[in-house]
Motif scaffolding. Structure first.
Motif, PDB file in Angstrom:
ATOM      1  N   LEU A 113       0.877  -1.186  -0.133  1.00  0.00           N
ATOM      2  CA  LEU A 113       0.040   0.037   0.056  1.00  0.00           C
ATOM      3  C   LEU A 113       1.093   1.159  -0.045  1.00  0.00           C
ATOM      4  O   LEU A 113       1.718   1.522   0.978  1.00  0.00           O
ATOM      5  CB  LEU A 113      -0.905  -0.051   1.040  1.00  0.00           C
ATOM      6  CG  LEU A 113      -1.611   1.218   1.341  1.00  0.00           C
ATOM      7  CD1 LEU A 113      -2.691   1.613   0.406  1.00  0.00           C
ATOM      8  CD2 LEU A 113      -2.516   1.100   2.829  1.00  0.00           C
ATOM      9  N   VAL A 114       0.668   1.903  -0.880  1.00  0.00           N
ATOM     10  CA  VAL A 114       1.380   3.190  -1.120  1.00  0.00           C
ATOM     11  C   VAL A 114       0.686   4.478  -1.807  1.00  0.00           C
ATOM     12  O   VAL A 114      -0.494   4.161  -2.076  1.00  0.00           O
ATOM     13  CB  VAL A 114       2.710   3.200  -2.348  1.00  0.00           C
ATOM     14  CG1 VAL A 114       3.665   2.285  -1.771  1.00  0.00           C
ATOM     15  CG2 VAL A 114       2.025   2.773  -3.499  1.00  0.00           C
ATOM     16  N   GLN A 115       1.154   5.755  -1.382  1.00  0.00           N
ATOM     17  CA  GLN A 115       0.480   6.767  -1.533  1.00  0.00           C
ATOM     18  C   GLN A 115       0.618   6.933  -3.164  1.00  0.00           C
ATOM     19  O   GLN A 115       1.781   6.850  -3.580  1.00  0.00           O
ATOM     20  CB  GLN A 115       0.679   8.036  -0.820  1.00  0.00           C
ATOM     21  CG  GLN A 115       0.240   7.853   0.644  1.00  0.00           C
ATOM     22  CD  GLN A 115       0.476   9.082   1.480  1.00  0.00           C
ATOM     23  OE1 GLN A 115       1.520   9.976   1.170  1.00  0.00           O
ATOM     24  NE2 GLN A 115      -0.491   9.289   2.222  1.00  0.00           N
ATOM     25  N   ALA A 116      -0.129   7.785  -3.836  1.00  0.00           N
ATOM     26  CA  ALA A 116      -0.031   8.181  -5.353  1.00  0.00           C
ATOM     27  C   ALA A 116       1.508   9.240  -5.371  1.00  0.00           C
ATOM     28  O   ALA A 116       1.794   9.923  -4.552  1.00  0.00           O
ATOM     29  CB  ALA A 116      -1.164   9.087  -5.794  1.00  0.00           C
ATOM     30  N   GLY A 117       2.031   8.735  -6.381  1.00  0.00           N
ATOM     31  CA  GLY A 117       3.139   9.343  -6.591  1.00  0.00           C
ATOM     32  C   GLY A 117       4.458   8.526  -6.145  1.00  0.00           C
ATOM     33  O   GLY A 117       5.630   8.742  -6.425  1.00  0.00           O
ATOM     34  N   ALA A 118       4.066   7.672  -5.223  1.00  0.00           N
ATOM     35  CA  ALA A 118       5.362   6.737  -4.658  1.00  0.00           C
ATOM     36  C   ALA A 118       5.674   5.603  -5.618  1.00  0.00           C
ATOM     37  O   ALA A 118       5.479   5.633  -6.843  1.00  0.00           O
ATOM     38  CB  ALA A 118       4.949   6.133  -3.621  1.00  0.00           C
ATOM     39  N   SER A 119       6.787   4.989  -5.374  1.00  0.00           N
ATOM     40  CA  SER A 119       7.474   3.766  -6.142  1.00  0.00           C
ATOM     41  C   SER A 119       7.315   2.351  -5.641  1.00  0.00           C
ATOM     42  O   SER A 119       7.101   2.570  -4.469  1.00  0.00           O
ATOM     43  CB  SER A 119       8.865   4.472  -6.649  1.00  0.00           C
ATOM     44  OG  SER A 119       8.937   5.364  -7.273  1.00  0.00           O
ATOM     45  N   LEU A 120       7.090   1.459  -6.053  1.00  0.00           N
ATOM     46  CA  LEU A 120       7.227   0.092  -5.746  1.00  0.00           C
ATOM     47  C   LEU A 120       7.925  -0.693  -6.773  1.00  0.00           C
ATOM     48  O   LEU A 120       8.124  -0.229  -8.027  1.00  0.00           O
ATOM     49  CB  LEU A 120       5.673  -0.526  -5.539  1.00  0.00           C
ATOM     50  CG  LEU A 120       5.175  -0.169  -4.254  1.00  0.00           C
ATOM     51  CD1 LEU A 120       3.676  -1.097  -4.458  1.00  0.00           C
ATOM     52  CD2 LEU A 120       6.081  -0.835  -2.852  1.00  0.00           C
ATOM     53  N   ARG A 121       8.719  -1.650  -6.459  1.00  0.00           N
ATOM     54  CA  ARG A 121       9.368  -2.704  -7.338  1.00  0.00           C
ATOM     55  C   ARG A 121       9.028  -4.061  -6.668  1.00  0.00           C
ATOM     56  O   ARG A 121       8.964  -4.613  -5.908  1.00  0.00           O
ATOM     57  CB  ARG A 121      10.916  -2.598  -6.992  1.00  0.00           C
ATOM     58  CG  ARG A 121      11.802  -3.389  -7.975  1.00  0.00           C
ATOM     59  CD  ARG A 121      13.255  -3.396  -7.554  1.00  0.00           C
ATOM     60  NE  ARG A 121      14.029  -3.846  -8.374  1.00  0.00           N
ATOM     61  CZ  ARG A 121      14.291  -3.654  -9.654  1.00  0.00           C
ATOM     62  NH1 ARG A 121      13.986  -2.371 -10.124  1.00  0.00           N
ATOM     63  NH2 ARG A 121      15.187  -4.185 -10.718  1.00  0.00           N
ATOM     64  N   LEU A 122       8.232  -4.756  -7.792  1.00  0.00           N
ATOM     65  CA  LEU A 122       7.958  -6.090  -7.744  1.00  0.00           C
ATOM     66  C   LEU A 122       8.634  -7.099  -8.487  1.00  0.00           C
ATOM     67  O   LEU A 122       9.556  -6.575  -9.304  1.00  0.00           O
ATOM     68  CB  LEU A 122       6.429  -6.411  -8.762  1.00  0.00           C
ATOM     69  CG  LEU A 122       5.290  -5.319  -8.051  1.00  0.00           C
ATOM     70  CD1 LEU A 122       4.294  -5.807  -9.052  1.00  0.00           C
ATOM     71  CD2 LEU A 122       4.961  -5.221  -6.867  1.00  0.00           C
ATOM     72  N   SER A 123       8.862  -8.089  -7.885  1.00  0.00           N
ATOM     73  CA  SER A 123       9.801  -9.050  -8.156  1.00  0.00           C
ATOM     74  C   SER A 123       9.115 -10.573  -8.605  1.00  0.00           C
ATOM     75  O   SER A 123       8.113 -10.810  -7.591  1.00  0.00           O
ATOM     76  CB  SER A 123      10.997  -9.188  -7.154  1.00  0.00           C
ATOM     77  OG  SER A 123      11.821  -8.251  -7.164  1.00  0.00           O
ATOM     78  N   CYS A 124       9.549 -11.261  -9.461  1.00  0.00           N
ATOM     79  CA  CYS A 124       8.924 -12.482  -9.739  1.00  0.00           C
ATOM     80  C   CYS A 124       9.987 -13.482  -9.917  1.00  0.00           C
ATOM     81  O   CYS A 124      10.948 -13.463 -10.828  1.00  0.00           O
ATOM     82  CB  CYS A 124       8.494 -12.809 -11.046  1.00  0.00           C
ATOM     83  SG  CYS A 124       7.709 -14.020 -11.621  1.00  0.00           S
ATOM     84  N   SER A 125      10.245 -14.398  -9.023  1.00  0.00           N
ATOM     85  CA  SER A 125      11.163 -15.467  -8.967  1.00  0.00           C
ATOM     86  C   SER A 125      10.654 -16.832  -9.716  1.00  0.00           C
ATOM     87  O   SER A 125       9.628 -17.384  -9.245  1.00  0.00           O
ATOM     88  CB  SER A 125      11.536 -16.043  -7.635  1.00  0.00           C
ATOM     89  OG  SER A 125      12.627 -16.800  -7.603  1.00  0.00           O
ATOM     90  N   ALA A 126      11.450 -17.460 -10.658  1.00  0.00           N
ATOM     91  CA  ALA A 126      10.882 -18.346 -11.512  1.00  0.00           C
ATOM     92  C   ALA A 126      11.752 -19.719 -11.123  1.00  0.00           C
ATOM     93  O   ALA A 126      13.132 -19.642 -10.652  1.00  0.00           O
ATOM     94  CB  ALA A 126      11.058 -18.046 -12.888  1.00  0.00           C
ATOM     95  N   SER A 127      11.183 -20.754 -10.910  1.00  0.00           N
ATOM     96  CA  SER A 127      11.667 -22.315 -10.712  1.00  0.00           C
ATOM     97  C   SER A 127      11.328 -23.046 -11.533  1.00  0.00           C
ATOM     98  O   SER A 127      10.257 -22.987 -12.071  1.00  0.00           O
ATOM     99  CB  SER A 127      11.680 -22.428  -9.030  1.00  0.00           C
ATOM    100  OG  SER A 127      10.199 -22.667  -8.836  1.00  0.00           O
ATOM    101  N   GLY A 128      11.928 -24.245 -11.583  1.00  0.00           N
ATOM    102  CA  GLY A 128      11.640 -25.334 -12.278  1.00  0.00           C
ATOM    103  C   GLY A 128      12.245 -25.446 -13.831  1.00  0.00           C
ATOM    104  O   GLY A 128      13.350 -24.931 -13.726  1.00  0.00           O
ATOM    105  N   ARG A 129      11.589 -25.603 -14.888  1.00  0.00           N
ATOM    106  CA  ARG A 129      11.889 -25.816 -16.118  1.00  0.00           C
ATOM    107  C   ARG A 129      12.251 -24.164 -16.638  1.00  0.00           C
ATOM    108  O   ARG A 129      11.652 -24.155 -17.834  1.00  0.00           O
ATOM    109  CB  ARG A 129      11.341 -26.829 -17.062  1.00  0.00           C
ATOM    110  CG  ARG A 129      11.239 -28.013 -16.481  1.00  0.00           C
ATOM    111  CD  ARG A 129      10.425 -29.037 -17.358  1.00  0.00           C
ATOM    112  NE  ARG A 129      11.067 -29.121 -18.726  1.00  0.00           N
ATOM    113  CZ  ARG A 129      10.942 -29.955 -19.498  1.00  0.00           C
ATOM    114  NH1 ARG A 129       9.741 -30.647 -19.406  1.00  0.00           N
ATOM    115  NH2 ARG A 129      11.492 -30.169 -20.676  1.00  0.00           N
TER     116      ARG A 129
END
Length: 123
Positions: free
Chosen positions: A11-27
Motif C-alpha cells: 500500500l503506497v500513496q500516489a506518486g510513490a514507487s514500488l518494485r515487484l519481483s518474480c522468482s521463477a523455478s522449475g524448467r
C-alpha cells in the motif's frame, strides 16, 4: 513446469514507487518471455509489460509507459517491475507470467502464472 512467485506489493500513496519481483523455478531454461499482467476489481485482466529473456527486448502497455520498467536477472531467474509515479488507477493484483513464446498484450497468452501480489495506491 514452471513455478512463479511474486513479491513486493503493498500500500503506497500516489506518486510513490514500488518494485515487484518474480522468482521463477522449475524448467526455466525453456522460457522465452516473462512479464506482468494486472487485474483491478471488476475489470478485465490487463497486460502491463514483458521482456524477452535472451535479447532483453521489452514491451509495455501505453498506460504505464514512462512510469514502469521491466528488467530481468537471468542468472537468478528473477524478473522485476519497477513502478514509479504510481497512480490510484494502478491499484490491482499484479501477476507474473511466463511462456516459451513471445507474449505481448493479448498475443500468445502465457501458460504459466504466479499467485499475484496486491498493489494499492491511495490518493
Amino acid at each position: 513446469q514452471v513455478q512463479l512467485v511474486e513479491s513486493g506489493g503493498g500500500l503506497v500513496q500516489a506518486g510513490a514507487s514500488l518494485r515487484l519481483s518474480c522468482s521463477a523455478s522449475g524448467r526455466t531454461s525453456s522460457m522465452k518471455t516473462m512479464g506482468w499482467f494486472r487485474q483491478a476489481p471488476g475489470k478485465e485482466r490487463e497486460f502491463v509489460a514483458s521482456i524477452t529473456l535472451s535479447s532483453g527486448d521489452t514491451y509495455d502497455a501505453v498506460s504505464v509507459r514512462g512510469r514502469f520498467s521491466i528488467s530481468s536477472d537471468n542468472a537468478k531467474n528473477i524478473v522485476s517491475l519497477q513502478m514509479n509515479n504510481l497512480k490510484p488507477e494502478d491499484t490491482a493484483v499484479y501477476y507474473c507470467a511466463a511462456s516459451q513464446r513471445l507474449f505481448v498484450g493479448e498475443y500468445n497468452i502465457p501458460p504459466y502464472w504466479g499467485q499475484g501480489t496486491q498493489v494499492t495506491v491511495s490518493s
